[in-house]
Design a protein around this motif. Sequence first.
Motif, PDB file in Angstrom:
ATOM      1  N   PRO A   1       0.837  -1.195   0.000  1.00 53.57           N
ATOM      2  CA  PRO A   1       0.000   0.000   0.000  1.00 53.57           C
ATOM      3  C   PRO A   1       0.873   1.246   0.000  1.00 53.57           C
ATOM      4  N   PRO A   2       0.285   2.411  -0.271  1.00 53.96           N
ATOM      5  CA  PRO A   2       1.101   3.631  -0.356  1.00 53.96           C
ATOM      6  C   PRO A   2       1.678   4.042   0.986  1.00 53.96           C
ATOM      7  N   ASN A   3       2.920   4.488   0.947  1.00 55.28           N
ATOM      8  CA  ASN A   3       3.565   5.053   2.134  1.00 55.28           C
ATOM      9  C   ASN A   3       3.525   6.566   2.140  1.00 55.28           C
TER      10      ASN A   3
ATOM     11  N   MET B   1      -1.584  -1.539  -5.647  1.00 54.65           N
ATOM     12  CA  MET B   1      -2.833  -1.708  -4.909  1.00 54.65           C
ATOM     13  C   MET B   1      -3.934  -0.965  -5.643  1.00 54.65           C
ATOM     14  N   PHE B   2      -5.145  -1.495  -5.628  1.00 54.16           N
ATOM     15  CA  PHE B   2      -6.262  -0.809  -6.262  1.00 54.16           C
ATOM     16  C   PHE B   2      -7.540  -1.152  -5.504  1.00 54.16           C
ATOM     17  N   LEU B   3      -8.632  -0.549  -5.926  1.00 54.74           N
ATOM     18  CA  LEU B   3      -9.935  -0.786  -5.312  1.00 54.74           C
ATOM     19  C   LEU B   3     -10.824  -1.560  -6.280  1.00 54.74           C
TER      20      LEU B   3
ATOM     21  N   PHE C   1      -6.128   6.744  -5.319  1.00 55.89           N
ATOM     22  CA  PHE C   1      -6.269   5.879  -4.152  1.00 55.89           C
ATOM     23  C   PHE C   1      -5.862   6.646  -2.898  1.00 55.89           C
ATOM     24  N   ASP C   2      -6.728   6.630  -1.882  1.00 56.92           N
ATOM     25  CA  ASP C   2      -6.459   7.373  -0.659  1.00 56.92           C
ATOM     26  C   ASP C   2      -6.717   6.468   0.543  1.00 56.92           C
ATOM     27  N   VAL C   3      -5.773   6.427   1.461  1.00 56.31           N
ATOM     28  CA  VAL C   3      -5.939   5.609   2.657  1.00 56.31           C
ATOM     29  C   VAL C   3      -5.364   6.343   3.853  1.00 56.31           C
ATOM     30  N   THR C   4      -6.043   6.260   4.963  1.00 58.79           N
ATOM     31  CA  THR C   4      -5.538   6.774   6.238  1.00 58.79           C
ATOM     32  C   THR C   4      -5.622   5.647   7.264  1.00 58.79           C
TER      33      THR C   4
ATOM     34  N   ARG D   1      -2.827  -1.149  12.737  1.00 62.13           N
ATOM     35  CA  ARG D   1      -3.300   0.051  12.050  1.00 62.13           C
ATOM     36  C   ARG D   1      -4.586  -0.290  11.290  1.00 62.13           C
ATOM     37  N   ALA D   2      -5.657   0.416  11.645  1.00 59.50           N
ATOM     38  CA  ALA D   2      -6.966   0.203  11.036  1.00 59.50           C
ATOM     39  C   ALA D   2      -7.125   1.175   9.874  1.00 59.50           C
ATOM     40  N   PRO D   3      -7.307   0.676   8.649  1.00 60.59           N
ATOM     41  CA  PRO D   3      -7.343   1.563   7.487  1.00 60.59           C
ATOM     42  C   PRO D   3      -8.741   2.095   7.177  1.00 60.59           C
ATOM     43  N   THR D   4      -8.770   3.256   6.572  1.00 58.10           N
ATOM     44  CA  THR D   4      -9.978   3.811   5.963  1.00 58.10           C
ATOM     45  C   THR D   4      -9.631   4.155   4.523  1.00 58.10           C
TER      46      THR D   4
END
Length: 522
Positions: A145-147, A156-158, A211-214, A231-234
């Motif tokens: 995943p993106p750093n 990675m994709f959706l 792609f956006d993840v926090t 770490r719980a992703p959104t």
Amino acid sequence: MMIKTRQIVWPLAALVAALASTAVSAAPRPELTEPHLDILPRTQAETARVAKVTAAPTDFTAAEPFEARPAGAATVRARNDSNAFSQPSANISFERELQFKVGNGLFRKLWVSSPSSTLGSDGLGPIYNARSCQRCHLKDGRGHPPNGPKDEAVSMFLRISVPVAPDTELSEIETYLQGLGDDTPRTRPDPVYGGQMQDFGVAGHPAEYRFDVTYAEIEVPLSDGEVASLRAPTYRAADLGYGPLADGAMLSPRVAPHMLGLGLLEAIPVSDILASADPDDADGDGISGKAQIVWSDEYGQPMLGRFGWKAGAPTVKHQSAAAFAGDIGISSPLFAAPAGDCTQAQSDCLAGPHGDGDDRITEIDAEGLDLVTFYSRNLAVPARRDESDPEVLRGKEQFFAAGCAACHTPKFVTHRLADQPEQSFQLIGPHTDLLLHDMGEGLADNRPEGRANGREWRTAPLWGIGMTETVSGHNYLLHDGRARSLLEAILWHGGEAQAARDTVVDMPKPDRDALIRYLESL
């Protein structure tokens, strides 16, 4: 010590009988056959040998015979560099190794947009996630995943789909599954964004999204005063290029898995996989593995799903062709649409440049797809490391005692095959049952796929997992890379794996450390 083994509750004969007696139409229901394999039937003596060598161990003071070679005769020496996952099967012939190397070239090839002077390599996109297979499966290993916002090594994709309205006409495979009594909610690709979202486009064609993840950190107390952090992703599809998502759109993140041993997994008898399925938990052990059943475009029939995070592909060729179409926008004899995942709502994308229609007919022709399939089938599994080390053996005992082997089935023997000597009749140690399991709310993507509901995932093979950092430079695990270590991956287990996960949390730290050492040796 006493080790509980799974009851065999769903042999192939019983499944076939169930299918034959299911009357959703006048036509008889087809069996789950294996048309992708040229099988030489086992003798009665061979069947008895297989049962003996795949039985659960009872002695944890020494390594089992052949345990050091998880891919049988195809096992290669474990390397200490990033090429550890890129070796051909050890038992491959000189002539077939040449096929492997040509397939490797196609796997690594960078595709370009049309029109181009490189007629053998054009047809990229118009929208895509990567320009080559290797760009997702870095060094044939895992993606990550993106750093950060400018991380160019992301693979990675959706995936995306929408619920099916009650009055929607069912497809052939959906009708088939309905006839089995399967009530998993049905979905369709998004009417605009298709089945997965592409974050790149060729000139003049916008990407579908960014792609956006926090992440939010969660502390988990363990025995002996140890504390782990998860770490719980959104996830979010940001900067949408083709308008808003459809109402009810379901997004599911995917990181590219490693490519090890795919041909061996493909060669496991379907009856041996179904023997562990227990969808109604008839034996009451809390484990209710379910077979994924998918439509094969290659053979025009339902088949057992084996590949992908939810076992959505039945064969290596199907998986390869689907990745060419969805990830790179490359047409093939199996998925011939030149615009890949573009939908009817994306008229400019459908009308964009593509590379089919020349001598290849499709952008990768049948010969090229076969070479990539052969390469993917023969990426070798490295030998075990330290399998006789006392701490590794102690960890192996904990693996069985905690119940991990109930889903991560250690051993199978592949079919005897007339035309695949590398995969034929090998004792292998993939540590997977290739079935779908409820993994709990923490890992749920809430997006059904075939027979898999929003909480179910295929058991991931564990072979090679201890070499992830050597090959990929990281330890990001699970379907979305949220876990940064083997321990974190275990702690995310829930649902059917909750009891095993809690056992790991409560076991003394030395035993937990030994368990991790065992996994690192795989």
